[in-house]
Write a protein that holds these residues in place. Structure first.
Motif, PDB file in Angstrom:
ATOM      1  N   ILE A 428      55.523 -38.504 -14.932  1.00  0.00           N
ATOM      2  CA  ILE A 428      54.883 -39.764 -15.334  1.00  0.00           C
ATOM      3  C   ILE A 428      53.389 -39.537 -15.552  1.00  0.00           C
ATOM      4  CG2 ILE A 428      54.576 -42.184 -14.759  1.00  0.00           C
ATOM      5  CD1 ILE A 428      56.907 -41.876 -12.796  1.00  0.00           C
ATOM      6  N   THR A 429      52.806 -38.691 -14.689  1.00  0.00           N
ATOM      7  CA  THR A 429      51.388 -38.369 -14.855  1.00  0.00           C
ATOM      8  C   THR A 429      51.123 -37.827 -16.252  1.00  0.00           C
ATOM      9  OG1 THR A 429      51.310 -37.814 -12.519  1.00  0.00           O
ATOM     10  CG2 THR A 429      49.474 -37.081 -13.866  1.00  0.00           C
ATOM     11  N   ILE A 430      52.003 -36.927 -16.690  1.00  0.00           N
ATOM     12  CA  ILE A 430      51.817 -36.354 -18.027  1.00  0.00           C
ATOM     13  C   ILE A 430      51.807 -37.461 -19.070  1.00  0.00           C
ATOM     14  CG2 ILE A 430      52.836 -34.854 -19.782  1.00  0.00           C
ATOM     15  CD1 ILE A 430      54.158 -33.344 -17.411  1.00  0.00           C
ATOM     16  N   ILE A 431      52.777 -38.386 -18.961  1.00  0.00           N
ATOM     17  CA  ILE A 431      52.889 -39.420 -19.988  1.00  0.00           C
ATOM     18  C   ILE A 431      51.641 -40.294 -20.018  1.00  0.00           C
ATOM     19  CG2 ILE A 431      54.241 -41.387 -20.798  1.00  0.00           C
ATOM     20  CD1 ILE A 431      56.645 -40.134 -19.432  1.00  0.00           C
ATOM     21  N   MET A 433      48.610 -39.847 -18.799  1.00  0.00           N
ATOM     22  CA  MET A 433      47.340 -39.206 -19.134  1.00  0.00           C
ATOM     23  C   MET A 433      47.254 -38.910 -20.619  1.00  0.00           C
ATOM     24  SD  MET A 433      45.340 -39.316 -16.714  1.00  0.00           S
ATOM     25  CE  MET A 433      44.046 -38.545 -17.660  1.00  0.00           C
ATOM     26  N   VAL A 434      48.378 -38.447 -21.205  1.00  0.00           N
ATOM     27  CA  VAL A 434      48.362 -38.198 -22.649  1.00  0.00           C
ATOM     28  C   VAL A 434      48.179 -39.515 -23.390  1.00  0.00           C
ATOM     29  CG1 VAL A 434      49.729 -37.376 -24.585  1.00  0.00           C
ATOM     30  CG2 VAL A 434      49.714 -36.105 -22.457  1.00  0.00           C
ATOM     31  N   ARG A 435      48.771 -40.587 -22.838  1.00  0.00           N
ATOM     32  CA  ARG A 435      48.612 -41.901 -23.464  1.00  0.00           C
ATOM     33  C   ARG A 435      47.132 -42.298 -23.504  1.00  0.00           C
ATOM     34  NH1 ARG A 435      48.483 -46.993 -20.871  1.00  0.00           N
ATOM     35  NH2 ARG A 435      48.788 -48.696 -22.334  1.00  0.00           N
ATOM     36  N   VAL A 436      46.475 -42.148 -22.374  1.00  0.00           N
ATOM     37  CA  VAL A 436      45.057 -42.514 -22.332  1.00  0.00           C
ATOM     38  C   VAL A 436      44.276 -41.674 -23.327  1.00  0.00           C
ATOM     39  CG1 VAL A 436      42.964 -42.342 -20.944  1.00  0.00           C
ATOM     40  CG2 VAL A 436      44.983 -43.376 -19.992  1.00  0.00           C
ATOM     41  N   TYR A 437      44.533 -40.370 -23.305  1.00  0.00           N
ATOM     42  CA  TYR A 437      43.791 -39.483 -24.198  1.00  0.00           C
ATOM     43  C   TYR A 437      44.012 -39.888 -25.657  1.00  0.00           C
ATOM     44  CZ  TYR A 437      42.818 -35.518 -27.115  1.00  0.00           C
ATOM     45  OH  TYR A 437      42.360 -34.750 -28.124  1.00  0.00           O
ATOM     46  N   THR A 438      45.298 -40.089 -26.004  1.00  0.00           N
ATOM     47  CA  THR A 438      45.634 -40.367 -27.394  1.00  0.00           C
ATOM     48  C   THR A 438      45.034 -41.689 -27.849  1.00  0.00           C
ATOM     49  OG1 THR A 438      47.720 -39.330 -26.876  1.00  0.00           O
ATOM     50  CG2 THR A 438      47.544 -40.368 -29.022  1.00  0.00           C
ATOM     51  N   LEU A 439      45.205 -42.719 -27.020  1.00  0.00           N
ATOM     52  CA  LEU A 439      44.705 -44.031 -27.434  1.00  0.00           C
ATOM     53  C   LEU A 439      43.189 -44.036 -27.525  1.00  0.00           C
ATOM     54  CD1 LEU A 439      46.991 -46.527 -25.507  1.00  0.00           C
ATOM     55  CD2 LEU A 439      47.062 -45.888 -27.903  1.00  0.00           C
ATOM     56  N   THR A 440      42.541 -43.213 -26.728  1.00  0.00           N
ATOM     57  CA  THR A 440      41.081 -43.223 -26.747  1.00  0.00           C
ATOM     58  C   THR A 440      40.522 -42.405 -27.905  1.00  0.00           C
ATOM     59  OG1 THR A 440      41.150 -43.329 -24.354  1.00  0.00           O
ATOM     60  CG2 THR A 440      39.030 -42.838 -25.342  1.00  0.00           C
ATOM     61  N   ILE A 531      57.027 -30.718 -23.515  1.00  0.00           N
ATOM     62  CA  ILE A 531      57.899 -31.718 -24.137  1.00  0.00           C
ATOM     63  C   ILE A 531      57.329 -33.118 -23.963  1.00  0.00           C
ATOM     64  CG2 ILE A 531      60.154 -32.825 -23.997  1.00  0.00           C
ATOM     65  CD1 ILE A 531      61.345 -30.142 -23.355  1.00  0.00           C
ATOM     66  N   LEU A 532      57.069 -33.500 -22.708  1.00  0.00           N
ATOM     67  CA  LEU A 532      56.606 -34.865 -22.471  1.00  0.00           C
ATOM     68  C   LEU A 532      55.239 -35.087 -23.092  1.00  0.00           C
ATOM     69  CD1 LEU A 532      57.718 -35.637 -18.844  1.00  0.00           C
ATOM     70  CD2 LEU A 532      58.490 -36.694 -20.942  1.00  0.00           C
ATOM     71  N   GLY A 533      54.385 -34.073 -23.004  1.00  0.00           N
ATOM     72  CA  GLY A 533      53.053 -34.196 -23.568  1.00  0.00           C
ATOM     73  C   GLY A 533      53.111 -34.455 -25.057  1.00  0.00           C
ATOM     74  N   SER A 534      53.868 -33.632 -25.757  1.00  0.00           N
ATOM     75  CA  SER A 534      53.889 -33.806 -27.211  1.00  0.00           C
ATOM     76  C   SER A 534      54.613 -35.093 -27.591  1.00  0.00           C
ATOM     77  CB  SER A 534      54.541 -32.595 -27.886  1.00  0.00           C
ATOM     78  OG  SER A 534      55.705 -32.244 -27.214  1.00  0.00           O
ATOM     79  N   LEU A 535      55.693 -35.410 -26.841  1.00  0.00           N
ATOM     80  CA  LEU A 535      56.417 -36.645 -27.147  1.00  0.00           C
ATOM     81  C   LEU A 535      55.496 -37.849 -27.051  1.00  0.00           C
ATOM     82  CD1 LEU A 535      59.969 -36.507 -25.499  1.00  0.00           C
ATOM     83  CD2 LEU A 535      59.374 -36.792 -27.915  1.00  0.00           C
ATOM     84  N   PHE A 538      52.797 -38.001 -29.785  1.00  0.00           N
ATOM     85  CA  PHE A 538      53.228 -38.504 -31.091  1.00  0.00           C
ATOM     86  C   PHE A 538      53.582 -39.978 -31.025  1.00  0.00           C
ATOM     87  CE2 PHE A 538      53.980 -33.914 -31.829  1.00  0.00           C
ATOM     88  CZ  PHE A 538      53.030 -33.784 -32.821  1.00  0.00           C
ATOM     89  N   LYS A 539      54.123 -40.383 -29.889  1.00  0.00           N
ATOM     90  CA  LYS A 539      54.496 -41.802 -29.754  1.00  0.00           C
ATOM     91  C   LYS A 539      53.252 -42.686 -29.856  1.00  0.00           C
ATOM     92  CE  LYS A 539      56.768 -45.122 -26.738  1.00  0.00           C
ATOM     93  NZ  LYS A 539      55.947 -45.842 -25.839  1.00  0.00           N
ATOM     94  N   TYR A 540      52.234 -42.363 -29.058  1.00  0.00           N
ATOM     95  CA  TYR A 540      51.078 -43.255 -29.007  1.00  0.00           C
ATOM     96  C   TYR A 540      50.161 -43.048 -30.201  1.00  0.00           C
ATOM     97  CZ  TYR A 540      52.577 -44.483 -24.369  1.00  0.00           C
ATOM     98  OH  TYR A 540      53.308 -44.950 -23.325  1.00  0.00           O
ATOM     99  N   ASN A 541      50.230 -41.866 -30.803  1.00  0.00           N
ATOM    100  CA  ASN A 541      49.386 -41.607 -31.960  1.00  0.00           C
ATOM    101  C   ASN A 541      49.820 -42.459 -33.145  1.00  0.00           C
ATOM    102  OD1 ASN A 541      47.262 -40.389 -33.149  1.00  0.00           O
ATOM    103  ND2 ASN A 541      48.388 -38.566 -33.781  1.00  0.00           N
ATOM    104  N   LYS A 542      51.134 -42.678 -33.234  1.00  0.00           N
ATOM    105  CA  LYS A 542      51.653 -43.375 -34.403  1.00  0.00           C
ATOM    106  C   LYS A 542      51.652 -44.884 -34.256  1.00  0.00           C
ATOM    107  CE  LYS A 542      55.571 -41.335 -35.166  1.00  0.00           C
ATOM    108  NZ  LYS A 542      56.820 -40.813 -35.654  1.00  0.00           N
TER     109      LYS A 542
END
Lengths: 641, 102
Positions: A428-431, A433-440, A531-535, A538-542
């Protein structure tokens, strides 16, 4: 000796200068504050060298109290653990002080800010250097006070004041537990000196290992350690006392980085490691710590997944990571917990300072839904934040990878279920943190036009600490490489810390995993990250604006509202208390106390009103009174006596 | 010497004292006040002399000389004060002299 004194006194002198100088110092206060901590850092480095060459030593300053058989000395105990904590506190403290010079430069209360920061460093040093529980308690309360002062730094905002109060009260609950634990220690052992307690515990451990009855009953150890752990729960934001930490983000961002991520909240971990021998004698407490830590870790991560405030996400991430450290403590992996504490201090301080830099650039905006696309605007912040993100999610060969992997390995050794839960928390941490990074940083800019025009990179006083922390976040793993890479002797930090009294007492767990198993675990972690990082990237980037802003439903709505824990506490504890207070105010106060107090004051007032007619300021009247009095006295003496 | 009884001297002294006291209490003019105070002082002087004569003790006589001497000084200071008060406030009515009233 002299080094330890300078180390302790330097921040307090900085505090006094900044406190007395106040507004007159202006921007100089930042330099004074930073210098004070930097001097401490130099001392800490020199003390580190001394400990390496000659081992742990005691610095008795004076006798504080001497009550019958209990001797409470004001002494500093410099050993491997306290030196390690000292280096983290003063090292990261210095960086954050430098950062604060830039971050707080526009604030009017900059002198006050640095005064509090220096006081915090002093208290924290007292906490880790204290040779007995009372010294630790001074520091413990000191950091609590500084935390309160700094959360409520912008005290004109009512919400911030409430957040500060909440943190203080939550911590008080934990402090009560710690105090009870200390009292129990005095009652049981007749001493509060860490070394003496640890030697008693070591003796008992040895006795019990050889099948004998031991010195004290197990329930005594359970009671003491549970009380101590309640203290740790409050300070280190574990379930159920964690709710203050996310609210503590009301303070200035450097404070969040220094106090509420890198140093103060790790005091609970330190407390447990310092008394590891005691905890080792209480298996129930260790299991309790394990369960609490695991629940906190998963809950924190889940809430973090649904938050939109960049600082809130990082706060819940801190709660979650602290939970993971406690899980490691629960299985007896004390040095692993300390290793994760260290790397976490690096990358969480980095992430918070990066977030502060982002907020600075966005003119105070904290909502990640209004950011996006900052990648090309603030390149340095982006780069360092990305490194921090990679470190916290445990991307291979970053510091977080090694520390988290070590904990996971120990957990796997302990039980498969625990390992599974910890892995879930890490996932969950991976998801998030990547979400925060991507959205920011990724996608396109979603803020207002003015914010876009105003976007700017932070001054160099802010980016320099970011760069240093980024380097530490990348290479921090070198401190304690796994057996696989470089063998047993590479675990420098583990070996170094296991020299302290409390850990020496514990028989070493020798069962190491086979190399193939270790590789397996690392691979699993790596695959998970990729896997989770890239998933999620791409999810939040799009995601489009509409998708981002659509109202949440079901589980995610619960998550957005932090699973209504705050509301639960509010209804369960705050409301009954308020009702009780209302009862006392409207019935006891208004019906009983006020009539008495107000009544007596009213009587005095009306008597005074009557008497002041006599005293009208004209001398003739006074003369009349005088003559009447004289006549009265004369006639009395003539006719009565 | 005993043509007039001691008793009459005592009545005279008491009457003078009471007149002086009444004057102090009812009048507003500071000069009159001063005069009335003098009257009271002299009434008591008179009584002192009478009592001294009555009991054959010389202390009372000596006392009166001192008190007259002091009264002379006191009058000069009092009059000077009244002059200053008049210069400052343009009045010697004591009911207006209430600057110290709290």
């Amino acid at each position: 000796m002299i080094l330890a004194k300078i180390l302790i006194l330097s921040p307090i002198i900085g505090f006094l200068i900044n406190l007395i100088g106040g507004k007159k110092l202006g921007k100089v206060s930042g330099i004074i504050g930073t210098a004070a901590v930097f001097i401490s850092f130099i001392c800490a480095l020199l003390m580190y060298r001394k400990v390496v060459s000659t081992g742990a030593y005691d610095v008795p300053l004076f006798t504080w109290m001497h009550i019958s058989t209990i001797h409470i000395g004001f002494n500093l105990w410099v050993d491997e653990l306290s030196t390690w904590m000292m280096l983290i506190i003063t090292g990261i403290g210095t960086l954050i002080h430098i950062y604060s010079i830039g971050y707080m430069s526009h604030d009017k209360g900059i002198g006050r800010f640095f005064a509090y920061l220096n006081l915090f460093i002093f208290s924290m040093l007292m906490l880790v250097l204290g040779g007995n529980f009372i010294m630790l308690f001074i520091g413990w309360e000191g950091v609590g006070l500084c935390s309160y002062l700094l959360i409520g730094f912008w005290f004109k905002n009512v919400d911030y004041g409430h957040a500060a109060r909440k943190a203080f009260i939550m911590n008080r609950i934990g402090d009560l537990g710690l105090l009870l634990g200390i009292f129990l220690c005095i009652q049981t052992f007749g001493t509060i000196n860490f070394n003496e307690i640890n030697s008693i515990a070591a003796e008992d451990l040895a006795l019990k290992a050889s099948g004998q009855l031991g010195l004290f009953q197990p329930y005594i150890y359970t009671a003491i350690t549970l009380c101590l752990f309640i203290g740790a729960m409050g300070k280190s934001a574990q379930l159920p006392l964690y709710t203050w930490l996310p609210d503590a983000m009301a303070g200035p961002t450097p404070v969040s980085a220094l106090i509420h991520a890198a140093t103060m909240v790790t005091a609970g971990i330190y407390l447990v490691v310092r008394n590891a021998a005691l905890f080792e004698l209480a298996p129930f407490t260790l299991d309790f710590i394990l369960v609490i830590g695991m629940a906190t870790s998963i809950l924190g991560a889940l809430i973090g997944l649904f938050q939109n405030d960049i600082k809130k996400v990082l706060a819940y991430s801190t709660v979650s990571q602290l939970g993971l450290m406690f899980v490691a403590l629960g299985v007896g992996a004390y040095t692993s917990a300390m290793f994760h504490l260290t790397t976490h201090a690096f990358f969480k301080a980095l992430l918070f300072l990066g977030a502060g830099s982002v907020i600075h650039a966005m003119s105070g905006e904290q909502n990640i839904l209004s950011m996006g696309g900052l990648k090309n605007k603030i390149k340095l912040t982006h780069l360092t934040f990305a490194i921090g993100t990679l470190a916290i999610i445990g991307a291979p060969l970053m510091s977080g990878f090694f520390s988290k992997d070590e904990i996971l390995e120990k957990l796997y050794n302990h039980s498969l279920i625990i390992w599974g839960f910890a892995l879930a928390s890490a996932a969950i941490t991976i998801i998030y943190m990547v979400r925060v990074y991507t959205l920011t940083f990724s996608g396109k800019f979603r803020g207002t036009k003015e914010q876009e025009d105003h976007l700017h990179e932070s001054p160099s006083s802010m980016t320099l600490p970011l760069i240093i922390l980024a380097i530490l976040s990348i290479f921090g793993g070198v401190l304690n490489l796994p057996h696989l890479i470089g063998g047993g002797s590479s675990q420098k930090m583990g070996l170094w810390l296991s020299k302290i009294n409390s850990l020496k007492a514990i028989p070493a767990h020798v069962s190491h995993l086979s190399h193939s198993m270790e590789i397996m675990l690392m691979l699993i972690a790596t695959v998970l990250v990729v896997i989770l990082g890239s998933l999620s990237y791409f999810k939040y980037n799009k995601q489009t604006d509409a998708e981002l802003n659509q109202p949440r439903l079901g589980f995610s709505l619960w998550g957005e509202h932090k699973f209504y824990v705050d509301e639960l506490y509010h209804n369960l504890f705050v409301k009954p208390l308020e009702a009780l207070a209302d009862f006392f105010f409207y019935y006891i106060e208004h019906c009983f106390i006020q009539p008495i107090t107000f009544g007596s004051s009213r009587i005095a007032y009306s008597v005074g009103q009557l008497l002041r007619i006599i005293q009208n300021g004209n001398i003739e009247y006074y003369l009349v009174y005088l003559s009447i009095g004289a006549v009265l006295v004369l006639s009395l003496s003539m006719f009565v006596f | 010497m005993n043509l007039i009884g001691f008793e009459n001297y005592l009545w005279l002294g008491s009457a003078l004292f009471c007149i002086g006291l009444l004057g102090v209490l009812v009048r507003r003019n500071v000069i009159i006040l001063l005069m009335c105070i003098e009257l009271m002082l002299n009434a008591s002087n008179l009584l002192l002399v009478v009592f001294a004569k009555m009991f054959g003790n010389m202390n009372g006589h000596i006392f009166v000389f001192f008190s007259m001497l002091v009264a002379a000084a006191e009058v000069s200071v009092g009059l000077a004060l009244i002059v200053l008060i008049y210069r400052k406030f343009r009045t010697i009515d004591s009911s207006f002299l209430d600057k110290l009233k709290g």
